[in-house]
Enzyme design. Structure first.
Site, PDB file in Angstrom:
ATOM      1  N   ASP A   8     -50.779  82.565 -24.638  1.00  0.00           N
ATOM      2  CA  ASP A   8     -51.343  82.417 -23.199  1.00  0.00           C
ATOM      3  C   ASP A   8     -51.314  81.299 -22.546  1.00  0.00           C
ATOM      4  OD1 ASP A   8     -53.023  80.458 -23.832  1.00  0.00           O
ATOM      5  OD2 ASP A   8     -54.867  81.390 -23.794  1.00  0.00           O
ATOM      6  N   HIS A   9     -51.568  80.463 -21.227  1.00  0.00           N
ATOM      7  CA  HIS A   9     -51.165  79.239 -20.174  1.00  0.00           C
ATOM      8  C   HIS A   9     -51.772  77.992 -21.070  1.00  0.00           C
ATOM      9  CE1 HIS A   9     -54.897  80.895 -18.858  1.00  0.00           C
ATOM     10  NE2 HIS A   9     -55.371  79.436 -19.162  1.00  0.00           N
ATOM     11  N   CYS A  66     -52.985  80.403 -28.851  1.00  0.00           N
ATOM     12  CA  CYS A  66     -53.645  79.963 -27.087  1.00  0.00           C
ATOM     13  C   CYS A  66     -54.136  78.439 -27.029  1.00  0.00           C
ATOM     14  CB  CYS A  66     -54.647  81.205 -27.112  1.00  0.00           C
ATOM     15  SG  CYS A  66     -55.886  81.215 -28.124  1.00  0.00           S
ATOM     16  N   GLY A  67     -55.217  78.716 -26.459  1.00  0.00           N
ATOM     17  CA  GLY A  67     -55.515  77.155 -26.738  1.00  0.00           C
ATOM     18  C   GLY A  67     -56.053  76.742 -27.887  1.00  0.00           C
ATOM     19  N   THR A  68     -57.046  77.810 -28.483  1.00  0.00           N
ATOM     20  CA  THR A  68     -57.588  77.055 -29.915  1.00  0.00           C
ATOM     21  C   THR A  68     -56.830  78.385 -31.297  1.00  0.00           C
ATOM     22  OG1 THR A  68     -58.886  79.231 -29.606  1.00  0.00           O
ATOM     23  CG2 THR A  68     -60.059  77.101 -29.340  1.00  0.00           C
ATOM     24  N   GLY A  69     -55.760  79.133 -30.502  1.00  0.00           N
ATOM     25  CA  GLY A  69     -55.445  79.959 -31.470  1.00  0.00           C
ATOM     26  C   GLY A  69     -56.513  81.174 -31.990  1.00  0.00           C
ATOM     27  N   ILE A  70     -58.335  81.019 -31.440  1.00  0.00           N
ATOM     28  CA  ILE A  70     -58.917  81.363 -32.095  1.00  0.00           C
ATOM     29  C   ILE A  70     -58.636  83.212 -31.503  1.00  0.00           C
ATOM     30  CG2 ILE A  70     -61.180  81.861 -32.401  1.00  0.00           C
ATOM     31  CD1 ILE A  70     -61.694  78.593 -32.995  1.00  0.00           C
ATOM     32  N   GLY A  71     -59.231  83.336 -29.990  1.00  0.00           N
ATOM     33  CA  GLY A  71     -59.434  83.997 -29.597  1.00  0.00           C
ATOM     34  C   GLY A  71     -57.739  84.932 -29.676  1.00  0.00           C
ATOM     35  N   MET A  72     -56.406  84.721 -29.592  1.00  0.00           N
ATOM     36  CA  MET A  72     -55.385  85.439 -29.761  1.00  0.00           C
ATOM     37  C   MET A  72     -55.321  86.316 -31.724  1.00  0.00           C
ATOM     38  SD  MET A  72     -53.251  85.939 -27.576  1.00  0.00           S
ATOM     39  CE  MET A  72     -52.279  84.606 -26.480  1.00  0.00           C
ATOM     40  N   HIS A  99     -50.878  85.484 -50.112  1.00  0.00           N
ATOM     41  CA  HIS A  99     -52.126  86.092 -50.410  1.00  0.00           C
ATOM     42  C   HIS A  99     -52.787  87.291 -49.801  1.00  0.00           C
ATOM     43  CE1 HIS A  99     -53.348  83.423 -53.601  1.00  0.00           C
ATOM     44  NE2 HIS A  99     -52.631  82.918 -53.603  1.00  0.00           N
ATOM     45  N   HIS A 134     -53.549  90.855 -54.954  1.00  0.00           N
ATOM     46  CA  HIS A 134     -53.317  90.524 -53.521  1.00  0.00           C
ATOM     47  C   HIS A 134     -53.451  91.707 -52.654  1.00  0.00           C
ATOM     48  CE1 HIS A 134     -54.089  86.497 -54.352  1.00  0.00           C
ATOM     49  NE2 HIS A 134     -52.348  85.963 -55.367  1.00  0.00           N
TER      50      HIS A 134
END
Ligand code: RB5
Length: 150
Positions: A8-9, A66-72, A99, A134
């Site tokens: 994203d932006h 993205c900004g944090t990688g969390i939303g993605m 793993h 794994h």
């Protein structure tokens, strides 16, 4: 191997840095799923494009920023068959391949700089899935997707 990449932006500038690294240093073919400027976009739209490329096998792996990688990572992991790993240092990236057989790497452009991100990408790409027990655990995840546990 072909990699689908998207941001994203808030991840756009890091995406451009990683694109150059993949093309120039690692000689990897890319599919850029956007975005293409710093104008605001919604990260789930980009996550869907990268996830679709992998599930339709036009790319083998994906990178989402993205900004944090969390939303993605939240969005990409909604697609059955996607194993997206949020990594902000190379050790997690190593284990996400060894793993978890992660087929998408997510990172936060507001969290890490370009050099750390390159080291993460390198560790993730150079590490092979170890299989064995794994593999059994990943098959359990695939089963959970099929059973749609609630
Ligand atoms: C966009 O402002 C931001 O919310 C997004 O890039 C991401 O960090 C969400 O997880």
């Amino acid at each position: 191997m072909k990699i689908a990449i998207g941001s994203d932006h808030a991840g756009y500038l890091l995406k451009e840095t990683i694109k150059e690294y993949l093309i120039q240093s690692l000689k990897i073919e890319l599919e850029d799923c956007g975005c293409f400027s710093m104008d605001p976009v919604d990260y789930p739209d980009i996550a869907e494009k990268v996830a679709s490329s992998i599930l339709r096998k036009t790319a083998q792996k994906g990178i989402l920023i993205c900004g944090t990688g969390i939303g993605m990572s939240i969005s990409a992991n909604k697609f059955p068959g996607i194993r997206a790993a949020l990594c902000h240092e190379p050790v997690s990236a190593y284990f996400s391949s060894a793993h978890n057989n992660a087929n998408i790497l997510t990172m936060g452009g507001r969290i890490i700089g370009g050099e750390v991100a390159k080291a993460i990408v390198k560790a993730w790409l150079e590490t092979d899935f170890q299989g064995g027990h794994h593999k059994r655990r990943i098959e359990k995840i695939q089963n959970q997707e099929l059973r749609n546990v609630c």
